[in-house]
Design a protein around this motif. Structure first.
Motif, PDB file in Angstrom:
ATOM      1  N   UNK A 188      17.300  97.941   7.035  1.00 15.20           N
ATOM      2  CA  UNK A 188      16.608  98.741   6.020  1.00 15.20           C
ATOM      3  C   UNK A 188      15.263  99.215   6.566  1.00 15.20           C
ATOM      4  N   UNK A 189      14.607  98.361   7.349  1.00 18.89           N
ATOM      5  CA  UNK A 189      13.336  98.767   7.974  1.00 18.89           C
ATOM      6  C   UNK A 189      13.552  99.930   8.947  1.00 18.89           C
ATOM      7  N   UNK A 190      14.668  99.912   9.659  1.00 18.53           N
ATOM      8  CA  UNK A 190      14.970 100.996  10.599  1.00 18.53           C
ATOM      9  C   UNK A 190      15.159 102.329   9.880  1.00 18.53           C
ATOM     10  N   UNK A 191      15.498 102.258   8.586  1.00 19.35           N
ATOM     11  CA  UNK A 191      15.750 103.475   7.812  1.00 19.35           C
ATOM     12  C   UNK A 191      14.489 104.040   7.161  1.00 19.35           C
ATOM     13  N   UNK A 192      13.357 103.389   7.364  1.00 19.51           N
ATOM     14  CA  UNK A 192      12.102 103.842   6.740  1.00 19.51           C
ATOM     15  C   UNK A 192      11.791 105.313   7.041  1.00 19.51           C
ATOM     16  N   UNK A 193      12.032 105.824   8.264  1.00 16.64           N
ATOM     17  CA  UNK A 193      11.740 107.251   8.507  1.00 16.64           C
ATOM     18  C   UNK A 193      12.491 108.201   7.579  1.00 16.64           C
ATOM     19  N   UNK A 194      13.617 107.770   7.018  1.00 12.57           N
ATOM     20  CA  UNK A 194      14.368 108.624   6.098  1.00 12.57           C
ATOM     21  C   UNK A 194      13.779 108.605   4.693  1.00 12.57           C
ATOM     22  N   UNK A 195      13.017 107.557   4.371  1.00 13.89           N
ATOM     23  CA  UNK A 195      12.398 107.465   3.043  1.00 13.89           C
ATOM     24  C   UNK A 195      11.050 106.769   3.169  1.00 13.89           C
ATOM     25  N   UNK A 196      10.093 107.430   3.846  1.00 15.62           N
ATOM     26  CA  UNK A 196       8.811 106.775   4.134  1.00 15.62           C
ATOM     27  C   UNK A 196       7.967 106.479   2.905  1.00 15.62           C
ATOM     28  N   UNK A 197       8.233 107.167   1.788  1.00 13.25           N
ATOM     29  CA  UNK A 197       7.453 106.927   0.570  1.00 13.25           C
ATOM     30  C   UNK A 197       8.050 105.816  -0.292  1.00 13.25           C
ATOM     31  N   UNK A 198       9.332 105.492  -0.070  1.00  8.65           N
ATOM     32  CA  UNK A 198      10.020 104.580  -0.975  1.00  8.65           C
ATOM     33  C   UNK A 198      10.489 103.281  -0.327  1.00  8.65           C
ATOM     34  N   UNK A 199      11.187 103.376   0.803  1.00  8.58           N
ATOM     35  CA  UNK A 199      11.745 102.165   1.391  1.00  8.58           C
ATOM     36  C   UNK A 199      10.722 101.086   1.727  1.00  8.58           C
TER      37      UNK A 199
END
Length: 385
Positions: free
Chosen positions: A97-108
């Motif tokens: 989930x941390x690796x996916x932060x660039x896809x949702x930088x405001x939410x994840x």
């Protein structure tokens, strides 16, 4: 021994945490609430906020140490292509989930923080991530792909993911129940219309297209977001307007939509102004509805057969004016709204179409918390832990 049937649902945002405690045995909700203004004096961080929620629950006799608490379900905005179903949280899952932060930088990042703190508070308790994007993972590749260079798209994970998935899943299933049919036998177009807004085409309980894309910016006109836009507008604003990427991001996400068009992002106020003869509000309303009608027509073509058009969330559930305008003059589509039924206010799922309508028009209040709790309980009850 007390049966563990309760699920605590946590929705951790950047400056707030919403929570609901739902008993899956009887649907009761012993506790709910929200901690706001995280980062200010009263709640300097999420740890303080979660501790306050734990104290609040304990004060009501439903604390985190209750033997009736079966699990904690977390809303996570973006699961990318890695998570297509509710998932039991492990260290490895959290790393992904941390690796996916660039896809949702405001939410994840905020979602992750909530998970980390909750796991410290109850490390022994199963915790499940329920992803906004998961319901849309069934969209076929030809609808999910953008027509850009494939290698570039793959390198940067550019594709349609969609959002509001828990709402679309819950509402499409409840609509089938309202029609007295199984979800597998019903084709539904769902309009989730809140400050954020999205549409979904659901065929037999499976999402086949949705209006939001790589981010929640694409699609319908929203409270402060532009929705669909010629991509060259961004280049024009940068080259001619001298605007930076951050300035354009702020414009499209926070200063556009209904707010940018008429200065109000509350549909109740926009409607009041329309009724008072305000031309700027009227134009904004017309633009909003025009986009809805384009998606309604487009998704009718995608589905081939539509059994119901359903409205949900704040605007969808409460604005008779939006529903009437979005479905007006669509007799050729088999849609015939009943003005009297449409004008009635109710918190119950209901039909607002006339008996002559071949396509049902429904208003179904969404319940994302219940859907998260249901999916969480399903994961821990399946034995796949």
């Amino acid at each position: 021994m007390t049966a563990a049937t309760r699920v605590l649902v946590l929705n951790s945002g950047s400056s707030s945490v919403k929570y609901q405690l739902i008993d899956m045995a009887d649907g009761s909700r012993p506790a709910s609430g929200m901690v706001e203004r995280i980062g200010e004096q009263s709640f300097p961080d999420h740890a303080t906020a979660l501790a306050a929620i734990a104290d609040e629950l304990a004060g009501k006799g439903v604390g985190l140490d209750s033997p009736a608490l079966a699990a904690i379900g977390h809303r996570v905005v973006h699961g990318g292509t890695r998570f297509t179903a509710p998932t039991l949280i492990t260290d490895q899952v959290l790393d992904t989930v941390r690796e996916l932060v660039p896809l949702a930088p405001l939410h994840n990042p905020a979602n992750i923080t909530g998970i980390e703190i909750a796991r410290k508070l109850r490390p022994d308790l199963p915790q499940v991530a329920v992803f906004d994007t998961a319901f849309h993972a069934t969209i076929p590749e030809y609808a999910a792909r953008y027509a850009i260079d494939s290698e570039t798209a793959d390198r940067f994970s550019v594709r349609r993911y969609g959002f509001h998935g828990t709402s679309h899943q819950y509402v499409s299933r409840r609509t089938a129940e309202l029609l007295g049919k199984s979800p597998e036998s019903v084709n539904v177009i769902v309009f989730h219309l809140g400050n954020g807004a999205s549409a979904a085409a659901v065929a037999g309980g499976v999402c086949v297209d949705t209006s939001m894309g790589l981010t929640p910016l694409e699609g319908l006109v929203m409270g402060t977001r532009s929705g669909d836009l010629d991509p060259a507008v961004l280049l024009h604003l940068h080259r001619v307007g001298g605007m930076s990427a951050d300035e354009i991001d702020d414009l499209l996400n926070r200063r556009s939509g209904m707010l940018g068009l008429c200065g109000d992002n509350d549909m109740r106020e926009v409607t009041r102004r329309v009724q008072a003869g305000d031309e700027r509000a009227q134009l904004a309303f017309d633009i909003y509805v025009h986009r809805l009608r384009k998606y309604l027509g487009g998704y009718t073509a995608v589905l081939g057969r539509v059994d119901a058009v359903v409205f949900t969330a704040g605007v969808g559930e409460n604005s008779a004016e939006v529903r009437a305008a979005a479905t007006a003059g669509l007799d050729a589509f088999g849609i015939d709204l009943d003005p009297a039924l449409n004008a009635l206010r109710s918190k119950a799922p209901r039909l607002v179409s006339s008996p002559l309508s071949r396509v049902a028009v429904a208003v179904v209040p969404t319940d994302e918390e219940l859907e998260i709790a249901r999916q969480t309980f399903s994961v821990i009850s399946s034995g796949d832990r």
